[in-house]
Design an enzyme around this catalytic site. Structure first.
Site, PDB file in Angstrom:
ATOM      1  CE  LYS A 183      -1.553   2.886   2.608  1.00  0.00           C
ATOM      2  NZ  LYS A 183      -1.502   4.068   1.725  1.00  0.00           N
ATOM      3  CD  GLU A 259      13.941   0.839   8.505  1.00  0.00           C
ATOM      4  OE1 GLU A 259      14.412   1.873   9.003  1.00  0.00           O
ATOM      5  OE2 GLU A 259      14.551  -0.230   8.469  1.00  0.00           O
ATOM      6  CB  CYS A 293      13.938   9.034   7.110  1.00  0.00           C
ATOM      7  SG  CYS A 293      14.692   7.763   6.103  1.00  0.00           S
ATOM      8  CD  GLU A 392      11.263  12.967  10.014  1.00  0.00           C
ATOM      9  OE1 GLU A 392      10.106  12.557  10.196  1.00  0.00           O
ATOM     10  OE2 GLU A 392      12.159  12.259   9.530  1.00  0.00           O
TER      11      GLU A 392
END
Ligand code: NAD
Length: 490
Positions: A183, A259, A293, A392
């Protein structure tokens, strides 16, 4: 686009390319804000059908027990992707806003080539280990250890490096003998749908082994996570969504492989070439507009060299103009969506509220009001507790922080909920060893060394994730361990 029909891309379910139960949704070029086309919008019943197909392919076909077939299919997929690479490149640049130069590496060509590594693993892995004979509880017993696929894998992926992340899951999961329901993110459905079309039309991968379900609805990811017929969820995305995935997987106790986000530190030691190292840090945060990331977004510099570091970093950032990702010279393209662009701008505002100053950048670049661009930005003067230093941002924004001595640099690097990656620059090998031993992250680059490679495991400490992707360690995430103990002499 020859891979994708003009009326909308298709889902891949049970070997067939089919329309979505909820019609289609638009996919948009983030550099121009124009609709580039339409993607199949799956409904819940489509997701159920995909899971059924993956379950059946795992339980009732030879896929799980035939590594030679898997190796052959993976090489065939790699070659078919390679044969279509120009069309895939055009889709990736237009849909993900990925700078063209990155499509020769981690945005496309790299992950395609890495399927060869996965095929080699399928072919050469030690599926069986003889543990020999022992006599626990007085019964002489011959023990065999076997590695087997986990079963049906639900793979849920983000938009920033769509092919890298899709193939870093598909490659090892398939090599290990699992079947997959992928997905992808709603922002990059075509990148995945094009791969679905190639799998269906140009490979012998058996029906149901790979299913690709594009949807505008994040809820289908939650549905995949909760389904008891799915054995493992391999998720890449934000830490916040990772928490939801782990919670939703708990009732069925399925394996979760996560992750997640990062806020990695770039440490410049006082014996490094300060200006040179800071220029690298500045360049790195501009790559794909900071939407990675593992990108280092906290620049830690010795207090005595602070002014020089600020100046060198700002000069490099100011020299990188955000531009059209289709231009082969562009490093810094757009952010993926208006929502992400506005989020980044809000973070920059929060730095001012936290007492910081914008040394360079800080807004929408002149002449780039169309498309979701942000200027490469340097923030100075915030405490390490400020939101811009802790959270982040996922944009071309670097925060520079002074430290006092190597141990203070280590302390600051580790003062984060994340632990994904990092970089250290310096001259003295002993000091470099001390710092790399002290920083708690999954990967570390020293003086510009590159850890990204098919055989290198990647993943995070702390809230950056659970498990490792790529390398043998990444492959083994998709395996179960079975021991068969036979009474000796039988
Ligand atoms: P996201 O978490 O919003 O979405 C990721 C995927 O999860 C999408 O496919 C989305 O549809 C799906 N999803 C959303 N809600 C869900 C739910 N409740 N249950 C199941 N699935 C759900 O992330 P994003 O904005 O697409 O991507 C950016 C994030 O990804 C950043 O935080 C970045 O650090 C992270 N990322 C991590 C890595 C890594 O390897 N550590 C790599 C790339 C990106």
């Amino acid at each position: 686009m020859s891979l994708l029909p003009a009326d909308g891309s298709r889902l891949l379910i049970d070997g067939k390319l089919v329309a979505g139960g909820d019609g289609v949704f638009a996919t948009v070029n983030p550099a121009t804000e124009q609709v580039i086309g339409y993607a199949a919008d799956a409904c819940g019943a489509d997701m159920d059908a995909a899971i059924t197909a993956a379950r059946t392919a795992f339980d009732d076909t030879e896929w799980a027990s035939d590594p030679a077939l898997r190796a052959r299919c993976l090489l065939q997929l790699r070659d078919a992707l390679q044969a279509n690479i120009e069309e895939l490149r055009a889709i990736t640049v237009a849909e993900a806003g990925a700078p063209t130069m990155l499509t020769s590496g981690p945005q496309l060509a790299g992950p395609i080539a890495d399927l060869g590594y996965c095929a080699e693993l399928a072919e050469n892995y030690s599926w069986q280990t003889d543990l020999g004979v022992a006599a626990p509880m007085g019964i002489s017993t011959h023990r065999m250890l076997r590695k087997e696929p986990v079963g049906v894998v639900g793979a849920i992926t983000p938009w920033n490096f769509p092919h890298q992340i899709n193939f870093a899951k598909l490659g090892p999961a398939l090599a290990a003998g699992n079947t997959v329901v992928l997905k992808p993110a709603p922002d990059t459905p075509w990148c995945a749908a094009a791969v679905g079309a190639i799998i269906a039309e140009q490979t012998d991968i058996p029906a149901g082994v790979v299913n690709i379900v594009t949807s505008a609805d994040h809820g289908l990811g939650a549905r995949l996570t909760a389904d008891p017929r799915v054995d493992l969820i391999s998720f890449t995305g934000s830490t916040q969504t990772g928490r939801s995935v782990m919670a939703a997987a708990a009732p069925t106790l399925k394996k979760t492989f996560l992750e997640l986000g990062g806020k990695s530190a770039f440490i410049v030691l006082d014996d490094a070439n300060i200006a040179g190292a800071c220029a690298v840090a500045a360049f790195s945060v501009c790559v794909h507009a900071g939407q990675g990331c593992a990108i280092t977004t906290r620049l830690l510099v010795p207090r005595a060299a602070y002014d020089e570091a600020v100046q060198a970093t700002a000069a490099t950032l100011a020299g990188i103009a955000p531009g059209d990702p289709a231009d082969p010279k562009t490093v810094c393209g757009p952010l993926i969506s208006r929502r992400q662009r506005d989020r980044v701008l809000r973070y920059i505002d929060s730095a001012l509220a936290d007492g910081g100053r914008i040394v360079t950048g800080g807004g929408i670049p002149a002449g780039r009001e169309r498309g979701w661009f942000v200027e490469p930005t340097l923030i100075a003067g915030v405490p390490h507790s400020a939101r811009v230093a802790r959270e982040e941002i996922f944009g071309p924004v670097l925060v520079i922080i002074p430290y006092d001595g190597d141990d203070d640099a280590i302390r600051l690097a580790n003062d984060s909920p994340y632990g994904l990656s990092g970089s250290v620059w310096g001259a003295d090998p002993e000091r470099l060893r001390h710092v790399t031993a002290g920083v708690r992250t999954g990967t570390l680059s020293v003086n510009g060394g590159v850890w990204y490679s098919a055989d290198v495991p990647f993943g995070g400490y702390k809230q950056s994730g659970i498990g490792r992707e790529m390398g043998v360690a990444g492959f083994e995430e998709y395996l179960e361990t079975k021991v068969i103990a036979t009474a000796h002499g039988h």
